[in-house]
Scaffold this motif. Structure first.
Motif, PDB file in Angstrom:
ATOM      1  N   GLY A 126       8.011   2.226 -26.980  1.00 35.50           N
ATOM      2  CA  GLY A 126       7.225   1.757 -28.109  1.00 35.50           C
ATOM      3  C   GLY A 126       6.814   2.923 -28.985  1.00 35.50           C
ATOM      4  N   PHE A 127       6.911   2.737 -30.298  1.00 35.84           N
ATOM      5  CA  PHE A 127       6.600   3.774 -31.276  1.00 35.84           C
ATOM      6  C   PHE A 127       5.496   3.294 -32.211  1.00 35.84           C
ATOM      7  N   ASN A 128       4.806   4.244 -32.836  1.00 35.42           N
ATOM      8  CA  ASN A 128       3.891   3.897 -33.915  1.00 35.42           C
ATOM      9  C   ASN A 128       4.582   4.089 -35.259  1.00 35.42           C
ATOM     10  N   GLN A 129       3.847   3.898 -36.341  1.00 37.61           N
ATOM     11  CA  GLN A 129       4.412   3.938 -37.686  1.00 37.61           C
ATOM     12  C   GLN A 129       4.941   5.316 -38.068  1.00 37.61           C
ATOM     13  N   ASN A 130       4.529   6.345 -37.339  1.00 32.38           N
ATOM     14  CA  ASN A 130       4.990   7.704 -37.614  1.00 32.38           C
ATOM     15  C   ASN A 130       6.189   8.103 -36.752  1.00 32.38           C
ATOM     16  N   GLY A 131       6.690   7.156 -35.975  1.00 36.99           N
ATOM     17  CA  GLY A 131       7.809   7.443 -35.094  1.00 36.99           C
ATOM     18  C   GLY A 131       7.409   8.149 -33.812  1.00 36.99           C
ATOM     19  N   GLU A 132       6.106   8.231 -33.553  1.00 39.12           N
ATOM     20  CA  GLU A 132       5.619   8.873 -32.332  1.00 39.12           C
ATOM     21  C   GLU A 132       5.660   7.883 -31.177  1.00 39.12           C
ATOM     22  N   ARG A 133       6.111   8.342 -30.021  1.00 38.11           N
ATOM     23  CA  ARG A 133       6.163   7.479 -28.845  1.00 38.11           C
ATOM     24  C   ARG A 133       4.758   7.239 -28.306  1.00 38.11           C
ATOM     25  N   VAL A 134       4.415   5.983 -28.096  1.00 36.80           N
ATOM     26  CA  VAL A 134       3.110   5.659 -27.510  1.00 36.80           C
ATOM     27  C   VAL A 134       3.247   5.100 -26.095  1.00 36.80           C
ATOM     28  N   LEU A 135       4.440   4.621 -25.747  1.00 36.16           N
ATOM     29  CA  LEU A 135       4.622   3.949 -24.456  1.00 36.16           C
ATOM     30  C   LEU A 135       6.102   3.940 -24.095  1.00 36.16           C
ATOM     31  N   SER A 136       6.398   4.124 -22.809  1.00 40.13           N
ATOM     32  CA  SER A 136       7.759   3.979 -22.305  1.00 40.13           C
ATOM     33  C   SER A 136       7.674   3.347 -20.922  1.00 40.13           C
ATOM     34  N   TYR A 137       8.577   2.407 -20.622  1.00 39.82           N
ATOM     35  CA  TYR A 137       8.587   1.795 -19.301  1.00 39.82           C
ATOM     36  C   TYR A 137       9.959   1.191 -19.024  1.00 39.82           C
ATOM     37  N   CYS A 138      10.247   0.969 -17.751  1.00 45.20           N
ATOM     38  CA  CYS A 138      11.449   0.248 -17.337  1.00 45.20           C
ATOM     39  C   CYS A 138      11.040  -1.096 -16.753  1.00 45.20           C
ATOM     40  N   ARG A 139      11.880  -2.073 -16.948  1.00 43.97           N
ATOM     41  CA  ARG A 139      11.683  -3.356 -16.268  1.00 43.97           C
ATOM     42  C   ARG A 139      13.034  -3.958 -15.952  1.00 43.97           C
ATOM     43  N   TRP A 140      13.056  -4.862 -14.993  1.00 47.66           N
ATOM     44  CA  TRP A 140      14.291  -5.561 -14.671  1.00 47.66           C
ATOM     45  C   TRP A 140      14.016  -7.049 -14.590  1.00 47.66           C
TER      46      TRP A 140
END
Length: 348
Positions: A129-143
């Protein structure tokens, strides 16, 4: 065909990148609605003054509101035809998100494996997940277990990714915001217990419980723009496995986090999600309770202001948690609906 019927298992390709539609600008109204749905009382996300006093630029959005919003973007492309969301791993909250931020997300297909019945398959994705500036705010894996369009269609070469059992504490320290803990008001936060007051192996019954109403989970899932039919379409659900609408698993996570305030009030932010499993379904009218175990206490290198607690929070339905229900042998105990392993930050 102009309408979207969702992807089936054979529509996914290992290594492909999916850019999800509909960026979402979150406001103080979304935060207020989230609070109304779950009653979360953690001070940092509740009070502008409290958050600014310890170093945030303003009260950040609740971590799980951010998670659900990013997750919701992925549903039309990943899990619209899912049978079940099976698990999570390697979840990292990379930066605070604030009211006014616009969130959008991208997913990479990192694994595929057809089920033995030939009718479904497991799809593994890593979402950022990114914000409006292209900065990453969240990363996760799911199946996710996804239906096949045609059971006779050929299966791809199976590939199951290797995922870490837990996010390393060193990564948590790198992404934790600098804070002025000297200004942290424990009275206003709701508890005098800080990092040093918790011990590995300690179990906490959060005591309180919440009964889930149909309107609440419907409203919550729409808030996240999660379009999964199993949550909304009563006619389709009536013909499915359970015969009625299923409550979004993330709703249970938010309920458990809100309930955990009683015993973990100073766990002011979620830093990472190590793993998670939705053990059993939840339906409207069920009552949710929760308890937590401290799996690990970790002073963060180079940080004398905060420490990290690794927690397992177990949620149940229609069962109190005074006896800490978890597993009977190799099987989960009756009533257990969520098993969540995650890191939180707490003042030292």
């Amino acid at each position: 065909m102009k309408t979207n019927t969702g992807r089936f298992f054979e529509d996914f390709t290992l290594g492909e990148t999916i850019r999800h539609a509909t960026p979402r600008t979150l406001t103080v109204g979304d935060q207020a609605l989230y609070t109304a749905l779950y009653g979360s009382r953690f001070a940092v996300a509740s009070s502008e003054h409290f958050a600014q006093a310890i170093g945030y630029k303003r009260a950040p959005l609740d971590d799980l509101l951010v998670f659900h919003t990013v997750f919701g973007k992925t549903v039309p492309d990943v899990s619209l035809n899912a049978v079940a969301n099976l698990g999570y791993a390697e979840g990292r909250f990379l930066a605070p998100a604030y009211p006014g931020d616009t969130l959008w997300s991208i997913s990479e297909v990192i694994g595929l494996k057809e089920s033995s019945n030939g009718e479904t398959g497991v799809v593994y994705v890593r979402t950022t997940g990114f914000n409006q500036n292209g900065e990453r705010v969240l990363s996760y894996c799911r199946w996710v277990l996804v239906r096949k369009r045609d059971g006779a269609s050929p299966a791809p070469e199976p590939h199951v990714p290797t995922l870490a059992d837990a996010v390393q504490a060193s990564e948590i320290a790198r992404h934790a915001p600098p804070l002025t803990i000297d200004s942290y008001d424990f009275d206003l936060a709701g508890s005098a217990d800080r990092f040093s007051d918790y011990e590995t192996g300690e179990k906490i019954d959060h005591v309180d419980a919440m009964t889930v109403e149909e309107a609440e989970h419907q409203l919550a899932t729409r808030l996240y723009q999660n379009t999964a039919r199993v949550h909304f379409d009563g006619m389709a659900a009536a013909q499915g496995r359970f015969g009625k609408r299923l409550i979004y698993g993330g709703h249970v996570i938010s309920l458990a986090r809100a309930l955990s305030f009683n015993g973990l009030a100073n766990a002011f932010t979620v830093a990472a999600i190590n793993s998670g499993r939705h053990v059993a379904p939840l339906f409207a009218g069920d009552t949710v309770s929760a308890w937590s175990e401290v799996l690990e206490t970790c002073p963060l290198v180079g940080r004398d202001d905060i420490g990290a607690l690794r927690l397992r929070t177990v949620a149940t339905k229609n069962r109190a948690c005074a006896d800490f229900p978890f597993k009977d042998g190799d099987r989960y105990a009756e009533g257990v609906i969520l098993d969540l392993d995650y890191w939180v930050l707490m003042p030292r």
